[in-house]
Design a protein around this motif. Structure first.
Motif, short mmCIF file in Angstrom:
data_model
loop_
_atom_site.label_atom_id
_atom_site.label_comp_id
_atom_site.label_asym_id
_atom_site.label_seq_id
_atom_site.Cartn_x
_atom_site.Cartn_y
_atom_site.Cartn_z
N LYS A 123 -6.80 10.55 2.10
CA LYS A 123 -5.55 11.10 1.61
C LYS A 123 -5.13 10.50 0.28
N MET A 124 -5.83 9.47 -0.18
CA MET A 124 -5.46 8.84 -1.44
C MET A 124 -5.76 9.78 -2.61
N VAL A 125 -4.91 9.70 -3.65
CA VAL A 125 -5.04 10.59 -4.79
C VAL A 125 -6.23 10.21 -5.65
N ASP A 126 -6.38 8.89 -5.88
CA ASP A 126 -7.45 8.41 -6.75
C ASP A 126 -8.76 8.38 -5.96
N PRO A 127 -9.71 9.28 -6.24
CA PRO A 127 -10.96 9.30 -5.46
C PRO A 127 -11.81 8.05 -5.71
N THR A 128 -11.77 7.50 -6.91
CA THR A 128 -12.56 6.30 -7.19
C THR A 128 -12.07 5.12 -6.38
N LEU A 129 -10.74 4.98 -6.26
CA LEU A 129 -10.17 3.90 -5.47
C LEU A 129 -10.52 4.05 -3.99
N ALA A 130 -10.48 5.29 -3.51
CA ALA A 130 -10.84 5.53 -2.11
C ALA A 130 -12.32 5.21 -1.87
N GLU A 131 -13.17 5.59 -2.82
CA GLU A 131 -14.59 5.31 -2.68
C GLU A 131 -14.85 3.81 -2.70
N MET A 132 -14.13 3.08 -3.54
CA MET A 132 -14.31 1.64 -3.60
C MET A 132 -13.87 0.98 -2.29
N GLY A 133 -12.79 1.48 -1.71
CA GLY A 133 -12.33 0.94 -0.44
C GLY A 133 -13.35 1.16 0.67
N ARG A 134 -13.96 2.36 0.69
CA ARG A 134 -14.98 2.63 1.70
C ARG A 134 -16.21 1.73 1.50
N ASN A 135 -16.61 1.55 0.26
CA ASN A 135 -17.77 0.69 0.00
C ASN A 135 -17.49 -0.76 0.39
N LEU A 136 -16.28 -1.23 0.11
CA LEU A 136 -15.95 -2.61 0.47
C LEU A 136 -15.89 -2.78 1.99
N ASN A 137 -15.34 -1.78 2.67
CA ASN A 137 -15.27 -1.85 4.13
C ASN A 137 -16.66 -1.88 4.73
N GLU A 138 -17.55 -1.05 4.21
CA GLU A 138 -18.93 -1.03 4.71
C GLU A 138 -19.64 -2.33 4.41
N ALA A 139 -19.41 -2.89 3.23
CA ALA A 139 -20.06 -4.16 2.88
C ALA A 139 -19.60 -5.29 3.77
N MET A 140 -18.30 -5.37 4.09
CA MET A 140 -17.79 -6.43 4.95
C MET A 140 -18.37 -6.33 6.36
N LYS A 141 -18.49 -5.12 6.89
CA LYS A 141 -19.09 -4.96 8.21
C LYS A 141 -20.55 -5.40 8.20
#
Length: 804
Positions: free
Chosen positions: A7-25
């Motif tokens: 739902k975030m407007v900035d797609p780059t920010l959302a993509e970075m959040g998903r990548n960081l979440n995947e990396a931490m797991k």
């Protein structure tokens, strides 16, 4: 998480959040398999490392490499070196570093607005949390850097031409920086090196020696030092005080120090772990006075369990241009993003979360302090027993405890400083061992060993610095107190038996007591070999060989004692160090066993050396006799018989009976003998093997399951000495009786069967004539004799048991 990101407007920010979440797991759970991309390498160069060749690695392969470097490829190794659990608040801090890198690529105007908002919010929140009104903040990675920037600000404020003239303006009136002697080691030298100041500009202020805490700055002495420096033409500019010293966690008299700084126009900087309690509802007056200081340094990372967050220095100053010149403020938006991880983490925790974490750490300290009050041999060094986040304690001897009961803390410290230095070193060694044991048994407690100037080695429990990272719970504190309670009897018994062990070694021939006050155990002993070797190097090698064998034999004994060669770097050479012991240790038996084992190893070594020399000489003599026998045979048979073809024909036509006799080497006598007598003796029936030689070591009778060197119960000192001396005399007489009886029985056996003496000699046979066929098969005869000798052996064992 995924829905909110979509739902975030900035797609780059959302993509970075998903990548960081995947990396931490991937890094924490270690469940994703590494997939390496293998493509045909283009433009390959031999000098380029492997990971850089080709088209590069994908994200999964790189993270797998990072995981292997962090945990190790071995599964067992990864379990032992696993990182601490950082929790959700830690993820917010890590996310802040990634966001800072992403935000830095924004356009300048948007970046300026964003960084200004983040910096102002974080500074306002910290000033409200720590009761520091109208303050500014400087965020830095090194917790000493904030004080360094403050020193630059003070110099710029006191020397107007410093920006243009530099160190020349400091020559006529050099600045003086005052630091408490209880501050962390090397802080003053670090500031002088970074500022380019001589060490003479740094003044260490001693702590109290008669009144107040032994870790508080002596205010009266500080004032005298300031006056002396002013009279010498120097300029006092800075005072560094503590709200929680690095060692004992004590707080200086900040209110009085602030008055003194105002009087002489000095800057007051405060640091320490007790500053964390400013966020609580109730704050002690001594710590609350820190809110009036000119600057303070906060280390929120360990206090709140936040990884990779910067330290913060709060300060008050009216001139922003001087702050900019000192480096406390900056016009670079990227540097302002240092506060972003802290900005995210503080919002995630909230006011209640921050206060609860600090309150929880203080409650852990109070819980441990309540348990320590129940232990008679433990003395605590706590400034505020009702609200102290740091607990420092140490083990003391009973007579010291009785002398300290009912006295004030300062009087106790004076008595402690006047006691015997040897006793002080022994207590330090025992407390160092105790701290290491508690740290190994309860690693989640976070206890460590500190050495204080007046009290010596102590054990420190500072949950504000460790509890959030190690997830310390009240159960861990109770477990720590329980382990401490079990270790106290071992410490007491070791102290009581050290002198007895020392005197027993002095009374034993062949042993030397080694005085090592830094050894936390029963003591050290050296076996002195009775060697007449003139070469000191050979004598040293022989002693090392005996010590190594003695240590090996002692470790093989069925006892619960720990034997070692002592400390790795500071221990005496060629010594046996005995570790901690319990009160039921039989010290005379232990010392007697060490001496007996040493003599046994020394005699065995001498016997081996003598036997080696005898065998060498016997081999030389045997070679000479064999050479003479060959020459005699050559003269007897003639030269023609030595030719291959001619000799065979002559031996067939006229056989020659050789007169060369076999030889055997007697190890006991060290001489060559004819084998004729040996063949005659072996032809007779053997009556079995000789009786076993009695061992040198004679230990007391132990009940089943009882360890060596243990008494059933401890008695008084006089009874112990008398029983030991009488028991030792009876054992010697008993041992002599057994040895004499065994020797007589052995002589009777030798007279009955001469074969036994031959077997004891351990003959080495040389070439001999072929054995007659009638004497070849003696298996059945030997078996029969072995059955016949079993009954006398059983009778002999019964007789020995009766003697015992």
């Amino acid at each position: 998480m995924e829905t909110s990101l979509e739902k975030m407007v900035d797609p780059t920010l959302a993509e970075m959040g998903r990548n960081l979440n995947e990396a931490m797991k991937m890094l924490e759970d270690s469940q994703r398999e590494a997939e390496e991309e293998r493509e045909k390498k283009k433009y390959a160069r031999k000098d380029i490392p492997g990971p850089l060749q080709g088209s590069g690695q994908n994200m999964t392969a790189i993270l797998q490499l990072v995981q292997n470097l962090m945990h190790g490829e071995d599964e067992e190794e990864s379990q032992s070196h696993r990182l601490q659990n950082v929790g959700e608040q830690g993820h917010m801090s890590l996310l802040g570093h990634s966001l800072a890198a992403y935000i830095s690529v924004l356009d300048k105007e948007r970046l300026r607005k964003l960084t200004t908002r983040i910096l102002s919010d974080t500074t306002l929140w910290l000033c409200r949390l720590f009761r520091y009104e109208n303050g500014s903040a400087y965020y830095h990675e090194d917790d000493r850097e904030g004080l360094l920037k403050v020193c630059k600000l003070i110099i710029h404020s006191n020397y107007e031409d410093y920006a243009t003239e530099g160190f020349n303006v400091l020559h006529n009136k050099p600045p003086v920086l005052y630091i408490s002697a209880a501050c962390r080691t090397g802080l003053g030298q670090y500031i002088c090196n970074q500022l380019g100041l001589p060490i003479s500009c740094m003044c260490s202020v001693p702590c109290n020696t008669m009144f107040g805490s032994q870790h508080q700055m002596d205010v009266a002495l500080l004032e005298r030092l300031i006056k002396d420096d002013i009279e010498c033409g120097k300029l006092p500019v800075l005072l560094v005080a503590n709200a929680g010293t690095p060692g004992a966690g004590h707080t200086d008299k900040l209110a009085r120090l602030k008055e003194l700084c105002n009087q002489y126009k000095m800057w007051l900087h405060v640091e320490g772990v007790n500053l964390a309690t400013l966020t609580l509802g109730y704050v002690s007056s001594s710590v609350l006075a820190a809110t009036k200081c000119d600057s303070m340094t906060l280390t929120l990372g360990p206090w709140l369990g936040l990884p990779a967050v910067p330290a913060v220095t709060l300060y008050r100053h009216e001139d922003p241009s001087l702050s900019l010149a000192a480096g406390l403020t900056t016009s670079q938006p990227v540097e302002k993003l240092r506060a972003l991880p802290l900005w995210l983490s503080l919002q995630y925790l909230g006011h209640d979360g921050i206060v609860n974490r600090i309150k929880y750490a203080s409650q852990l300290s109070q819980r441990l302090l309540e348990n320590l009050r129940k232990l008679s041999s433990i003395r605590t060094s706590v400034e505020d027993e009702f609200n102290s986040p740091v607990v420092v304690f140490r083990f003391i001897q009973d007579h010291q405890k009785s002398a300290l009961d009912g006295a004030q803390y300062q009087t106790a410290a004076v008595q402690e400083s006047t006691k015997d230095s040897n006793e002080r070193e022994i207590d330090d060694a025992l407390n160092r061992w105790l701290g290491e044991q508690l740290g190994q048994l309860v690693p989640t407690s976070g206890v460590d060993v500190v050495e204080l100037e007046d009290e010596g080695v102590c054990i420190r429990f500072s949950p504000l610095m460790t509890a959030a990272v190690l997830n310390t719970t009240p159960e861990h504190v109770d477990q720590l107190a329980k382990c401490l309670k079990t270790k106290i009897p071992i410490l007491i018994s070791t102290l009581q038996l050290r002198e007895e062990f020392k005197q027993e070694v002095y009374r034993t021939a062949g042993l030397t007591y080694i005085e090592d006050l830094n050894w936390p155990g029963l003591g050290a002993v050296r076996y002195e070999a009775s060697s007449e070797e003139p070469d000191p190097e050979k004598q040293l090698l022989a002693m090392e060989k005996i010590t190594t064998g003695l240590l090996k034999k002692l470790k093989e004994l069925d006892s619960d004692l720990i034997f070692s060669t002592g400390p790795e770097f500071e221990g005496e050479k060629n010594c046996i160090y005995v570790g901690m012991v319990t009160d039921n240790l039989d010290v005379p038996e232990l010392v007697e066993t060490i001496a007996a084992l040493g003599r046994e190893i020394e005699e065995s070594s001498k016997l081996l050396e003598n036997m080696t020399e005898v065998v060498r000489k016997g081999i030389i003599e045997a070679e000479q006799q064999l050479q003479k026998a060959n020459e005699a045979r050559l003269l007897e048979e003639g030269l023609l018989r030595q030719l291959p073809v001619v000799g065979s024909v002559l031996n067939w036509l006229s056989p020659v009976h050789s007169s060369v006799q076999g030889r055997s080497f007697n190890l006991a006598g060290g001489s060559l003998e004819s084998t004729d007598k040996l063949y005659a003796l072996k032809a007779q029936a053997s009556e079995g093997s000789p009786p076993p030689t009695p061992t040198i070591i004679h230990t007391k009778h132990k009940s089943p399951g009882q360890k060596l060197f243990r008494r059933s119960s401890r008695t008084s000192a006089s009874d112990t000495v008398s029983e030991t001396s009488m028991g030792h005399t009876e054992e010697m007489e008993e041992s002599q009786t057994i040895t004499e009886t065994t020797r007589l029985e052995g002589e009777n056996e030798v007279h009955k069967s001469p074969t036994s003496s031959v077997q004891l000699n351990g003959d080495l046979e040389f070439p001999r004539p072929p054995q007659p066929e009638g004497k070849a098969g003696g298996t059945s005869n030997d078996t029969k004799v072995a059955h016949q000798t079993s009954e006398p052996a059983e009778a002999e064992e019964l007789e020995k048991e009766d003697l015992r």
